[in-house]
Design an enzyme around this catalytic site. Structure first.
Site, PDB file in Angstrom:
ATOM      1  CG  HIS A  35      -0.143   0.048   2.738  1.00  0.00           C
ATOM      2  ND1 HIS A  35       0.660   0.766   3.019  1.00  0.00           N
ATOM      3  CD2 HIS A  35      -0.216  -0.762   3.277  1.00  0.00           C
ATOM      4  CE1 HIS A  35       1.409  -0.129   3.909  1.00  0.00           C
ATOM      5  NE2 HIS A  35       1.234  -1.353   4.147  1.00  0.00           N
ATOM      6  CG  HIS A  55       4.271  -1.656   2.141  1.00  0.00           C
ATOM      7  ND1 HIS A  55       2.680  -1.881   2.222  1.00  0.00           N
ATOM      8  CD2 HIS A  55       4.703  -2.355   3.094  1.00  0.00           C
ATOM      9  CE1 HIS A  55       2.525  -3.005   3.038  1.00  0.00           C
ATOM     10  NE2 HIS A  55       3.643  -3.062   3.650  1.00  0.00           N
ATOM     11  CG  ASP A  65       5.065  -1.867  12.213  1.00  0.00           C
ATOM     12  OD1 ASP A  65       3.966  -2.505  12.432  1.00  0.00           O
ATOM     13  OD2 ASP A  65       4.543  -1.635  10.687  1.00  0.00           O
ATOM     14  CD  GLN A 115       9.346  -4.092  12.322  1.00  0.00           C
ATOM     15  OE1 GLN A 115       8.512  -5.050  11.945  1.00  0.00           O
ATOM     16  NE2 GLN A 115       9.139  -3.130  10.825  1.00  0.00           N
TER      17      GLN A 115
HETATM   18  P1  AMP Z   1       4.646  -4.800   6.862  1.00  0.00           P
HETATM   19  O1  AMP Z   1       4.935  -5.596   4.743  1.00  0.00           O
HETATM   20  O2  AMP Z   1       3.774  -4.551   7.310  1.00  0.00           O
HETATM   21  O3  AMP Z   1       5.848  -6.076   7.590  1.00  0.00           O
HETATM   22  O4  AMP Z   1       5.719  -3.961   6.452  1.00  0.00           O
HETATM   23  C1  AMP Z   1       6.668  -3.248   5.953  1.00  0.00           C
HETATM   24  C2  AMP Z   1       7.101  -1.884   6.670  1.00  0.00           C
HETATM   25  O5  AMP Z   1       6.668  -1.155   6.155  1.00  0.00           O
HETATM   26  C3  AMP Z   1       7.622  -1.690   7.940  1.00  0.00           C
HETATM   27  O6  AMP Z   1       8.231  -1.280   8.070  1.00  0.00           O
HETATM   28  C4  AMP Z   1       6.458  -0.715   7.810  1.00  0.00           C
HETATM   29  O7  AMP Z   1       6.706  -0.790   9.231  1.00  0.00           O
HETATM   30  C5  AMP Z   1       6.407  -0.055   6.873  1.00  0.00           C
HETATM   31  N1  AMP Z   1       4.903   0.424   7.196  1.00  0.00           N
HETATM   32  C6  AMP Z   1       3.621  -0.817   7.057  1.00  0.00           C
HETATM   33  N2  AMP Z   1       2.537   0.229   6.889  1.00  0.00           N
HETATM   34  C7  AMP Z   1       3.071   2.090   7.200  1.00  0.00           C
HETATM   35  C8  AMP Z   1       2.559   3.129   6.533  1.00  0.00           C
HETATM   36  N3  AMP Z   1       1.158   3.336   7.560  1.00  0.00           N
HETATM   37  N4  AMP Z   1       3.554   3.811   6.616  1.00  0.00           N
HETATM   38  C9  AMP Z   1       4.814   3.785   6.620  1.00  0.00           C
HETATM   39  N5  AMP Z   1       5.510   3.094   6.671  1.00  0.00           N
HETATM   40  C10 AMP Z   1       4.287   1.521   6.977  1.00  0.00           C
END
Ligand code: AMP
Length: 290
Positions: free
Chosen positions: A33, A36, A154, A157
């Site tokens: 989205h 990412h 996150d 994290q």
């Molecule tokens: P995920 O695919 O959920 O593991 O996320 C991958 C990366 O995208 C991680 O570093 C998340 O913190 C970041 N991320 C997920 N959602 C958002 C968001 N709404 N805004 C900024 N970064 C995000």
């Protein structure tokens, strides 16, 4: 954009391509989205080469969590990343990450310090940050980036990863990027797809409660404990919502704090269940002097 699924192919390609370019890395679990993509754009801006990984990491899901039904759509993700001009997409299989037959058993596990993992998401998701840290270390070893991009959404994290990079001496800059939000404030998340129309409307309340918390912290009229309790009550009034946590902590190390002084930075973080979907969000507040 090259799509690669083996470690040896990726290493070979990066050896040739990297030369004197800096390498930016964006690890994800896919179903991409705007959040990412904002990380990808930042990496593109700051580096000569950008590698994105898509891997739904089984280690970071608890036994009753949504690993099996986690949304996946590789073809859509590939198109989005190609449009952004990503150089390499790394999509390893479980066998590639864990070795044939071994999967998640008999693995070396990276265990981040408890002070960062025994609260907030770590409390309700035991083992989650070990799973995250283990896979991130593997990916860092495989990709050897100069910079790696993570989202503030996150936040816990990010702290865990910054700590492991320091402790294990990875020569990698961890770049924390702002949370991308929908128009009503809801933090974007792959899991938002689980929300029904009605739940989606309700979901914005988490952002509103954080905003309320932030305003109250800045006003400084009531204690942090009172602010957290009021925000919680505000959330609990909504029938569909079950609060997992709503807390205000020191942004540097997640310690609990009672009072904040000028110059300090606090994290206001919340996690709520809306039906069967758990969403998280946070805001940072810095207290400035006059
Ligand atoms: P995920 O695919 O959920 O593991 O996320 C991958 C990366 O995208 C991680 O570093 C998340 O913190 C970041 N991320 C997920 N959602 C958002 C968001 N709404 N805004 C900024 N970064 C995000």
């Amino acid at each position: 954009m090259r799509t690669i699924s083996t470690i040896s192919d990726l290493r070979k390609l990066l050896c040739v391509d990297k030369k004197n370019l800096s390498l930016g890395f964006v690890p994800t679990m896919g179903f991409l989205h705007e959040g990412h993509l904002s990380l990808v754009r930042r990496s593109k801006k700051e580096n000569g080469l950008t590698v994105v990984s898509i891997y739904v990491n089984p280690l970071q899901f608890g036994p009753t969590e949504d690993f099996k039904k986690y949304p996946r759509d590789l073809e859509r993700d590939r198109k989005l990343l190609a449009q952004e001009g990503v150089d390499v997409l790394f999509v390893p299989t479980d066998e590639e990450m864990f070795g044939e037959g071994t999967m998640c058993k008999d693995q070396t596990i990276i265990s981040p310090p408890e002070c960062l993992t025994n609260c907030l998401c770590g409390k309700s998701r035991p083992g989650h940050f070990e799973g995250v840290a283990t896979i991130v270390v593997k990916l860092f070893e495989i990709v050897s980036p100069n910079r790696a991009y993570f989202g503030q959404k996150d936040y816990q994290q990010c702290l865990v990863i910054q700590k492991l990079v320091r402790d294990l001496h990875f020569p990698i800059d961890i770049v924390m990027c702002p949370t991308a939000r929908a128009k009503d404030g809801l933090a974007m998340s792959s899991r938002n797809i689980y929300l029904s129309k009605q739940e989606r409307k309700v979901a914005q309340i988490l952002y509103k409660s954080l905003q309320y918390g932030k305003d109250e912290v800045l006003k400084g009229k009531i204690s942090l404990a009172q602010i957290a309790a009021k925000s919680r009550m505000f959330l609990e009034k909504i029938a569909q919502i079950k609060v997992d946590y709503f807390e205000i902590r020191d942004a540097a190390d997640l310690r609990t704090i009672k009072k904040i002084g000028v110059g300090s930075k606090v994290l206001i973080a919340g996690a709520v269940w809306i039906g069967k979907t758990r969403i998280i969000d946070n805001m940072l507040v810095r207290i400035r002097g006059c």
